[in-house]
Write an enzyme that holds these catalytic residues in place. Structure first.
Site, PDB file in Angstrom:
ATOM      1  N   HIS A 152     -19.302  32.895  44.243  1.00  0.00           N
ATOM      2  CA  HIS A 152     -19.053  31.550  44.331  1.00  0.00           C
ATOM      3  C   HIS A 152     -19.577  31.111  45.894  1.00  0.00           C
ATOM      4  O   HIS A 152     -19.883  29.953  46.166  1.00  0.00           O
ATOM      5  CB  HIS A 152     -17.836  31.137  44.256  1.00  0.00           C
ATOM      6  CG  HIS A 152     -17.220  31.406  42.884  1.00  0.00           C
ATOM      7  ND1 HIS A 152     -16.241  32.398  42.535  1.00  0.00           N
ATOM      8  CD2 HIS A 152     -17.669  30.868  41.657  1.00  0.00           C
ATOM      9  CE1 HIS A 152     -16.066  32.418  41.315  1.00  0.00           C
ATOM     10  NE2 HIS A 152     -16.669  31.495  40.519  1.00  0.00           N
TER      11      HIS A 152
ATOM     12  N   GLN B 245     -26.547  30.326  30.831  1.00  0.00           N
ATOM     13  CA  GLN B 245     -26.065  29.021  31.319  1.00  0.00           C
ATOM     14  C   GLN B 245     -27.070  28.140  32.176  1.00  0.00           C
ATOM     15  O   GLN B 245     -27.246  26.963  31.858  1.00  0.00           O
ATOM     16  CB  GLN B 245     -24.733  29.323  32.263  1.00  0.00           C
ATOM     17  CG  GLN B 245     -23.981  28.317  32.647  1.00  0.00           C
ATOM     18  CD  GLN B 245     -22.675  28.440  33.252  1.00  0.00           C
ATOM     19  OE1 GLN B 245     -21.807  28.620  32.450  1.00  0.00           O
ATOM     20  NE2 GLN B 245     -22.593  28.672  34.559  1.00  0.00           N
TER      21      GLN B 245
ATOM     22  N   GLY C 204     -25.113  30.354  39.580  1.00  0.00           N
ATOM     23  CA  GLY C 204     -25.742  31.469  39.727  1.00  0.00           C
ATOM     24  C   GLY C 204     -26.321  32.163  38.713  1.00  0.00           C
ATOM     25  O   GLY C 204     -26.392  31.684  37.341  1.00  0.00           O
TER      26      GLY C 204
ATOM     27  N   TYR D 235     -11.151  30.879  41.383  1.00  0.00           N
ATOM     28  CA  TYR D 235     -10.831  32.157  41.658  1.00  0.00           C
ATOM     29  C   TYR D 235     -11.936  32.823  42.427  1.00  0.00           C
ATOM     30  O   TYR D 235     -12.788  33.804  41.926  1.00  0.00           O
ATOM     31  CB  TYR D 235     -10.356  33.143  40.441  1.00  0.00           C
ATOM     32  CG  TYR D 235      -9.539  34.349  40.898  1.00  0.00           C
ATOM     33  CD1 TYR D 235      -8.340  34.062  41.283  1.00  0.00           C
ATOM     34  CD2 TYR D 235     -10.005  35.536  40.607  1.00  0.00           C
ATOM     35  CE1 TYR D 235      -7.392  34.897  41.281  1.00  0.00           C
ATOM     36  CE2 TYR D 235      -9.180  36.646  41.002  1.00  0.00           C
ATOM     37  CZ  TYR D 235      -7.647  36.360  41.256  1.00  0.00           C
ATOM     38  OH  TYR D 235      -6.884  37.596  41.562  1.00  0.00           O
TER      39      TYR D 235
ATOM     40  N   SER E 165     -17.581  39.017  39.444  1.00  0.00           N
ATOM     41  CA  SER E 165     -16.981  37.928  38.493  1.00  0.00           C
ATOM     42  C   SER E 165     -15.523  37.876  38.471  1.00  0.00           C
ATOM     43  O   SER E 165     -14.738  38.787  38.871  1.00  0.00           O
ATOM     44  CB  SER E 165     -17.116  38.567  36.996  1.00  0.00           C
ATOM     45  OG  SER E 165     -16.301  37.941  36.067  1.00  0.00           O
TER      46      SER E 165
ATOM     47  N   ASP F  55     -25.225  34.232  35.342  1.00  0.00           N
ATOM     48  CA  ASP F  55     -24.989  33.467  34.018  1.00  0.00           C
ATOM     49  C   ASP F  55     -26.271  32.986  33.622  1.00  0.00           C
ATOM     50  O   ASP F  55     -26.375  31.633  33.885  1.00  0.00           O
ATOM     51  CB  ASP F  55     -23.922  32.359  33.950  1.00  0.00           C
ATOM     52  CG  ASP F  55     -22.543  32.999  34.454  1.00  0.00           C
ATOM     53  OD1 ASP F  55     -21.662  33.208  33.578  1.00  0.00           O
ATOM     54  OD2 ASP F  55     -22.289  33.135  35.695  1.00  0.00           O
TER      55      ASP F  55
HETATM   56  P1  AMP Z   1     -17.275  30.452  37.290  1.00  0.00           P
HETATM   57  O1  AMP Z   1     -16.471  30.234  38.249  1.00  0.00           O
HETATM   58  O2  AMP Z   1     -17.429  32.060  36.675  1.00  0.00           O
HETATM   59  O3  AMP Z   1     -17.509  29.676  36.042  1.00  0.00           O
HETATM   60  O4  AMP Z   1     -19.018  30.594  38.023  1.00  0.00           O
HETATM   61  C1  AMP Z   1     -19.187  29.240  38.686  1.00  0.00           C
HETATM   62  C2  AMP Z   1     -20.636  29.562  39.298  1.00  0.00           C
HETATM   63  O5  AMP Z   1     -20.425  30.716  40.087  1.00  0.00           O
HETATM   64  C3  AMP Z   1     -21.595  29.702  38.056  1.00  0.00           C
HETATM   65  O6  AMP Z   1     -22.923  28.965  38.498  1.00  0.00           O
HETATM   66  C4  AMP Z   1     -21.916  31.349  38.264  1.00  0.00           C
HETATM   67  O7  AMP Z   1     -23.016  31.497  37.522  1.00  0.00           O
HETATM   68  C5  AMP Z   1     -21.770  31.644  39.421  1.00  0.00           C
HETATM   69  N1  AMP Z   1     -21.559  32.964  39.743  1.00  0.00           N
HETATM   70  C6  AMP Z   1     -20.385  33.594  39.068  1.00  0.00           C
HETATM   71  N2  AMP Z   1     -20.543  34.964  39.500  1.00  0.00           N
HETATM   72  C7  AMP Z   1     -21.531  34.986  40.110  1.00  0.00           C
HETATM   73  C8  AMP Z   1     -22.342  36.157  40.968  1.00  0.00           C
HETATM   74  N3  AMP Z   1     -21.654  37.345  40.618  1.00  0.00           N
HETATM   75  N4  AMP Z   1     -23.184  35.691  41.391  1.00  0.00           N
HETATM   76  C9  AMP Z   1     -23.868  34.679  41.715  1.00  0.00           C
HETATM   77  N5  AMP Z   1     -23.263  33.572  41.005  1.00  0.00           N
HETATM   78  C10 AMP Z   1     -22.258  33.907  40.268  1.00  0.00           C
END
Ligand code: AMP
Length: 299
Positions: free
Chosen positions: A37, A153, A147, A32, A185, A150
């Site tokens: 991303h 994480q 990112g 998504y 997000s 998080d």
């Molecule tokens: P997710 O799909 O939410 O699990 O995120 C996948 C990766 O994208 C992780 O490394 C997150 O930290 C990064 N990420 C998600 N949202 C953001 C954001 N707003 N800014 C930077 N990185 C992000």
């Protein structure tokens, strides 16, 4: 771009690339896609010969009462985004492919995974570190992009990678925000227009806190109180935690000095949202890393 769903294919492709002397970049995600991303994909594209992005909504990191079933998904849209960002391989495995049997083996990073988000979601990081270990093992030596949105994480994954000597360089990338400051997000899709407006308070609170530190505040509890005060004025936002930690090891601190993380977690309607600012305090000089505000029409 090739979209694949088999582990053997991903492993073989990465082995082949390295065999030909090409570097591999990895962007693990739950899909998504938004600008956050995309920024990781661009960093991976810039640094590497071959870029692999993965989409896997990992059941292991969701508690039974969480949003696994409703987590937003759009593989067709994500495929177009990944292609536009120059991703070479998009890995979209099924749950059966990743967990042919219920896993009996998990990876736990003690301490780092226990406060902040880990306090509210006790098994969450174990799910994350287990699936990230699997992905690192399948992809092999590579540079992996995460990112700073998080932040915990990222710290947990870095420590796990070091502790287990995984052959992966972990790179942290800036937090990307909507034009009005809300941290991007996939879960923002859950917000009603009123909740979406209310959610802006998190960024406002972090900015207020950063301003206070710039103006001389050095007491961690005072900074926390400031955030709690700002966020609790917004009735649609239920604050889960606001905490001040040393950025390097997420240890609690009382006095603000060096690199400091101020992190918040809140529930807004059905969405769990997190946000943070990293403050660097050296004597009287304060810099605040609130990430990047996007300009365009990405709300
Ligand atoms: P997710 O799909 O939410 O699990 O995120 C996948 C990766 O994208 C992780 O490394 C997150 O930290 C990064 N990420 C998600 N949202 C953001 C954001 N707003 N800014 C930077 N990185 C992000």
């Amino acid at each position: 771009m090739r979209t694949i769903d088999r582990i053997v294919e991903l492993r073989a492709g990465c082995d082949e690339a390295r065999g030909a002397g090409r570097s591999v970049g990895l962007v693990p995600t739950m899909g998504y896609f938004h600008e956050g991303h995309r920024s990781l994909m661009r960093a991976a594209r810039h640094d590497n010969d071959v870029v692999t992005a993965t989409i896997f909504v990992n059941p292991l990191q969701f508690a039974p009462d969480e949003d696994l079933g409703g987590y937003p998904r759009d593989v067709a849209g994500d495929t177009a985004v990944a292609e536009a960002e120059g991703v070479d391989v998009l890995f979209v495995p099924s749950v059966a492919e990743m967990y042919p049997e219920p896993t009996r083996t998990t990876v736990h990073v003690a301490g780092l995974s226990e406060g902040l988000c880990g306090a509210e979601r006790p098994s969450h990081f174990e799910g994350v570190t287990t699936v990230v270990t699997k992905l690192f093992e399948i992809v092999g030596p590579c540079t992996a992009y995460f990112g700073r949105k998080d932040f915990q994480q990222l710290a947990v994954v870095r420590r796990m990678t070091a502790d287990l000597n995984l052959p992966v360089e972990v790179v942290g990338c800036p937090l990307v925000r909507e034009p009005d400051g809300l941290a991007m997000s996939s879960r923002n899709a859950y917000l009603s227009p009123e909740e979406r407006q209310a959610a802006r308070v998190l960024y406002r609170a972090l900015r207020r806190a950063a301003d206070a530190v710039s103006a001389g505040e050095r007491v961690a509890s005072a900074l926390r109180d400031l955030v709690v005060d700002a966020v609790t004025r917004e009735p649609l936002v239920l604050l889960g935690y606001a905490e001040v930690r040393r950025a390097s090891d997420l240890e609690r601190i009382e006095h603000l000095d060096g690199e400091v993380l101020l992190a918040v977690g809140a529930r807004v309607g059905p969405a769990r949202l997190i946000d943070n600012v990293v403050l660097t305090i050296a004597d009287d000089v304060v810099t605040a890393d609130l990430g990047i505000l996007t300009q365009g029409s990405t709300t």
